[in-house]
Write a protein that holds these residues in place. Structure first.
Motif, short mmCIF file in Angstrom:
data_model
loop_
_atom_site.label_atom_id
_atom_site.label_comp_id
_atom_site.label_asym_id
_atom_site.label_seq_id
_atom_site.Cartn_x
_atom_site.Cartn_y
_atom_site.Cartn_z
N ASN A 192 -33.25 108.09 -68.57
CA ASN A 192 -32.81 106.90 -67.88
C ASN A 192 -32.12 107.32 -66.56
O ASN A 192 -31.05 107.93 -66.60
CB ASN A 192 -31.88 106.12 -68.79
N PRO A 193 -32.70 106.98 -65.42
CA PRO A 193 -32.10 107.41 -64.14
C PRO A 193 -30.71 106.85 -63.89
O PRO A 193 -29.87 107.51 -63.26
CB PRO A 193 -33.09 106.89 -63.10
N LYS A 194 -30.44 105.65 -64.36
CA LYS A 194 -29.11 105.05 -64.15
C LYS A 194 -28.04 105.84 -64.89
O LYS A 194 -26.95 106.09 -64.35
CB LYS A 194 -29.15 103.59 -64.62
N MET A 195 -28.35 106.25 -66.11
CA MET A 195 -27.40 107.05 -66.88
C MET A 195 -27.24 108.45 -66.28
O MET A 195 -26.14 109.01 -66.29
CB MET A 195 -27.85 107.15 -68.35
N ALA A 196 -28.34 109.00 -65.76
CA ALA A 196 -28.26 110.31 -65.11
C ALA A 196 -27.37 110.23 -63.88
O ALA A 196 -26.53 111.11 -63.65
CB ALA A 196 -29.66 110.79 -64.73
N GLN A 197 -27.52 109.17 -63.09
CA GLN A 197 -26.68 108.99 -61.90
C GLN A 197 -25.22 108.88 -62.30
O GLN A 197 -24.35 109.48 -61.66
CB GLN A 197 -27.12 107.73 -61.16
N ARG A 198 -24.94 108.15 -63.34
CA ARG A 198 -23.56 107.99 -63.80
C ARG A 198 -22.98 109.32 -64.27
O ARG A 198 -21.84 109.66 -63.96
CB ARG A 198 -23.54 106.96 -64.92
N PHE A 199 -23.78 110.10 -65.01
CA PHE A 199 -23.34 111.41 -65.46
C PHE A 199 -23.08 112.34 -64.28
O PHE A 199 -22.06 113.04 -64.23
CB PHE A 199 -24.38 112.04 -66.39
N TYR A 200 -23.98 112.35 -63.31
CA TYR A 200 -23.81 113.20 -62.14
C TYR A 200 -22.53 112.84 -61.39
O TYR A 200 -21.79 113.73 -60.96
CB TYR A 200 -24.99 113.06 -61.18
N ASN A 201 -22.27 111.55 -61.26
CA ASN A 201 -21.11 111.11 -60.49
C ASN A 201 -19.80 111.37 -61.23
O ASN A 201 -18.83 111.87 -60.64
CB ASN A 201 -21.24 109.63 -60.15
N LEU A 202 -19.75 111.03 -62.50
CA LEU A 202 -18.49 111.10 -63.23
C LEU A 202 -18.19 112.47 -63.80
O LEU A 202 -17.01 112.84 -63.92
CB LEU A 202 -18.48 110.06 -64.36
N VAL A 203 -19.20 113.23 -64.18
CA VAL A 203 -18.96 114.51 -64.86
C VAL A 203 -19.30 115.70 -63.97
O VAL A 203 -18.45 116.54 -63.68
CB VAL A 203 -19.77 114.57 -66.17
N LEU A 204 -20.54 115.77 -63.52
CA LEU A 204 -21.01 116.96 -62.82
C LEU A 204 -20.32 117.15 -61.47
O LEU A 204 -19.89 118.25 -61.14
CB LEU A 204 -22.53 116.91 -62.65
N LEU A 205 -20.20 116.09 -60.70
CA LEU A 205 -19.59 116.21 -59.37
C LEU A 205 -18.14 116.67 -59.47
O LEU A 205 -17.72 117.57 -58.75
CB LEU A 205 -19.68 114.89 -58.62
#
Length: 94
Positions: A1-14
């Motif tokens: 799910n791209p929306k969940m991936a974007q959220r993970f990238y923003n909140l966790v990975l970044l």
């Protein structure tokens, strides 16, 4: 799910990438590889990592690391064009 991936990238990975660069003055290999894997979902990468990084105060070292990741991975031209357009609309603070 791209929306969940974007959220993970923003909140966790970044946040973890920025904290690692701040603490060690360089990026851990595993974080670097996770950034490279993140580019395989280019829309989520640009919306979750690149654009938020540019909106905040980004250091030159962080910018060089992200540029290194983008340099080594092939990105579809449509996604790159949209990201460049959004970056051009931002205010410059260099």
């Amino acid at each position: 799910n791209p929306k969940m991936a974007q959220r993970f990238y923003n909140l966790v990975l970044l946040d973890s990438v920025r904290a690692d660069v701040y603490a060690n003055k360089k990026l851990n290999y595993h974080y670097y590889m996770s950034l490279k894997k993140a580019v395989y979902k280019p829309a989520a990468f640009f919306k979750g990592i690149l654009l938020p990084l540019c909106k905040e105060n980004c250091t030159l070292r962080e910018a060089a690391i992200i540029a290194s990741v983008l340099q080594r991975v092939s990105i579809p031209s449509h996604h790159s064009a949209v990201a460049l357009h959004k970056l051009a609309q931002m205010s410059y603070s260099g």
